[in-house]
Every structure is written in C-alpha cells, then in structure tokens.
Design a protein around this motif. Structure first.
Motif, short mmCIF file in Angstrom:
data_model
loop_
_atom_site.label_atom_id
_atom_site.label_comp_id
_atom_site.label_asym_id
_atom_site.label_seq_id
_atom_site.Cartn_x
_atom_site.Cartn_y
_atom_site.Cartn_z
N THR A 1 0.85 -1.19 0.00
CA THR A 1 0.00 0.00 0.00
C THR A 1 0.88 1.24 0.00
OG1 THR A 1 -1.87 1.08 1.12
CG2 THR A 1 -0.13 0.17 2.52
N GLU A 2 0.28 2.39 -0.30
CA GLU A 2 1.02 3.63 -0.28
C GLU A 2 0.21 4.73 0.40
OE1 GLU A 2 2.08 5.02 -4.18
OE2 GLU A 2 0.03 4.98 -4.92
N VAL A 3 0.93 5.65 0.98
CA VAL A 3 0.34 6.80 1.66
C VAL A 3 1.08 8.05 1.18
CG1 VAL A 3 -0.33 5.48 3.71
CG2 VAL A 3 1.94 6.54 3.61
N GLU A 4 0.47 9.20 1.32
CA GLU A 4 1.12 10.42 0.88
C GLU A 4 2.08 10.96 1.94
OE1 GLU A 4 -1.70 13.37 -0.37
OE2 GLU A 4 -1.68 12.60 -2.42
N VAL A 5 3.24 11.44 1.49
CA VAL A 5 4.19 12.12 2.36
C VAL A 5 4.66 13.38 1.65
CG1 VAL A 5 4.95 10.02 3.53
CG2 VAL A 5 6.15 10.79 1.47
N ASP A 6 4.97 14.41 2.40
CA ASP A 6 5.45 15.65 1.80
C ASP A 6 6.86 15.47 1.25
OD1 ASP A 6 3.11 16.88 2.58
OD2 ASP A 6 3.95 17.69 4.43
N TYR A 7 7.11 16.14 0.13
CA TYR A 7 8.40 16.03 -0.54
C TYR A 7 8.88 17.43 -0.88
CZ TYR A 7 11.91 14.18 -3.82
OH TYR A 7 13.08 13.85 -4.46
N GLY A 8 9.97 17.84 -0.23
CA GLY A 8 10.48 19.19 -0.40
C GLY A 8 11.82 19.22 -1.10
N LEU A 9 12.41 20.39 -1.15
CA LEU A 9 13.72 20.56 -1.76
C LEU A 9 14.78 19.82 -0.95
CD1 LEU A 9 13.60 24.35 -2.65
CD2 LEU A 9 13.66 22.46 -4.28
N ARG A 10 15.65 19.11 -1.63
CA ARG A 10 16.73 18.41 -0.96
C ARG A 10 17.85 19.38 -0.64
NH1 ARG A 10 20.12 14.35 -2.68
NH2 ARG A 10 21.70 15.59 -1.67
N THR A 11 18.75 18.94 0.23
CA THR A 11 19.95 19.70 0.55
C THR A 11 21.06 19.30 -0.41
OG1 THR A 11 19.35 19.79 2.89
CG2 THR A 11 21.65 20.23 2.34
N GLY A 12 21.55 20.22 -1.23
CA GLY A 12 22.59 19.89 -2.19
C GLY A 12 22.03 19.19 -3.41
N ARG A 13 22.91 18.68 -4.26
CA ARG A 13 22.51 18.03 -5.51
C ARG A 13 22.48 16.53 -5.36
NH1 ARG A 13 25.83 18.78 -11.09
NH2 ARG A 13 27.19 17.27 -10.06
N SER A 14 21.49 15.91 -5.96
CA SER A 14 21.36 14.46 -5.88
C SER A 14 22.53 13.77 -6.55
CB SER A 14 20.05 14.02 -6.55
OG SER A 14 19.99 12.63 -6.65
N LYS A 15 23.00 12.69 -5.90
CA LYS A 15 24.09 11.90 -6.49
C LYS A 15 23.56 10.93 -7.54
CE LYS A 15 25.69 13.40 -2.43
NZ LYS A 15 24.84 14.12 -1.47
#
Length: 213
Positions: free
Chosen positions: A178-192
């Motif tokens: 199953t899935e539930v909603e979670v907030d997704y914000g700006l990350r710190t730094g650049r994704s590897k």
C-alpha cells in the motif's frame, strides 16, 4: 523499530534531519564513501554508523538492512527532502497488517520534483503495473516493511534498482502493498543519483534491468 538512512556526503542534511526523528526509532546511517563529515555528524547526533565501501544506493540500503536488528525497518532518503516526523504514515499501516508501505511523494513546491523526474517515475510505475499488476503512484523513497520478510526477498540489485526490485519481488510473493502520501520538499545539495542527466539515465537503466529480469 530501525530507520536506515543511506548516505553519501549528507552531513548538512543530517544535521537537520536527525533531531527530527521520532522517539523509539533507532537510526542506522550507512556511510557509502562520504568525503564530508557525514559519519561524525551522525555519531554526534546519536545515530549508529555503518560503513559500506561498495558504492551504490542499493548497496547502502542493504548494508543497513543487514545491520538492523528490529522487527520493523524503515528506509528514507537522507537528503532533507523528506521529514522523518512523517514516518508514522508508513509505519502505522504496516503495524495494522500491510506488508510493505510506500510513501507517495507530494511535492511542496514545483522545484522539489522536476518534471523530467516525474515523467521518468510515471513511466516506471506504469511498467511496474504491467509487470506485477500492482498499481502505485510512486516508487516511494520513504518505506517500511518487516526485516525478516525483506531478507527473504533475497534482493540482488545494489544500485538504483534496489527500491524497485523490492516492490517487484514483494508483489511476486503476494505481499499486501500500500502507499500513503508524504510531503516532498527541496533536498539539501545536488542528488548523487538524479542530479545530472547521466545520473537519471543510469537510474532508469538500473530499474529497467530489474523489470526485465
């Protein structure tokens, strides 16, 4: 319950994230070859640090799973894009009977989840549904399951395909997903992984290999 945080140069994000982890969760920070103070910051803030020299997101996640001792294990990106105070959203359904719970990302701003990454994600979840019959809206970087059951899945991918392989094998074994909603914000730094076009291509390639296997 254990919380696994795969990390590569995430000292700045950990300084924000770790104090927000709810009481009762034992944090395992997996240092995947960081050159900053990731390990030192993690220890200073009370986390257990495990070193995984084999580079790769899946390698770090699996090292954390092997290091975990609790019955329930949660995983979460350690880049500051997800708030650990929302971990109860994936943990509660698990305790109520689900086998695998994924956090479907709900962007808090347009910049948090660029369009090209959303498109790639949409393509992958559609292919996942074609392969398994499981309909999801996201591959869920915040997730939870039971440790013993995860180990029985015998996951092999040690790169970007690890999260997808977990869902595919779980579906093949008849897990209640199953899935539930979670907030997704700006990350710190650049994704590897997805911070560059080449990174996106590699991630999609790894996941495509999982779906084809």
């Amino acid at each position: 319950m254990d919380l696994v945080l795969p990390c590569l140069d995430e000292a700045a994000a950990l300084a924000w994230l770790l104090p927000r982890v709810p009481p009762g969760l034992h944090v395992i920070v997996v240092d995947n070859g960081s050159t900053d103070d990731t390990a030192a910051v993690a220890r200073e803030l009370g986390a257990r640090v495990v070193r995984e020299d084999r580079r790769g997101f899946g390698a770090a996640c699996h090292a954390g799973l092997l290091a975990a001792t609790a019955d329930v294990v949660a995983f979460m990106d350690a880049d500051g894009s997800l708030d650990p105070r929302q971990l109860h959203r994936v943990l509660d359904p698990l305790l109520e009977g689900a086998d695998l719970v994924l956090g479907r990302r709900r962007p808090t701003s347009g910049a948090a989840w660029p369009w090209h990454l959303r498109v790639a994600n949409k393509v992958l979840v559609r292919r996942l549904e074609d392969r398994t019959g499981v309909r999801l809206g996201d591959l869920g970087p915040m997730r939870a399951a039971r440790r013993a059951a995860l180990l029985e899945l015998d996951l092999h991918d040690r790169r970007s395909g690890y999260p997808l392989e977990m869902v595919v094998r779980a579906a093949d074994d008849g897990w209640r997903i199953t899935e539930v909603e979670v907030d997704y914000g700006l990350r710190t730094g650049r994704s590897k992984v997805t911070g560059t076009p080449l990174g996106v291509i590699r991630a999609v390639r790894d996941m495509s290999a999982v779906l084809a296997s």
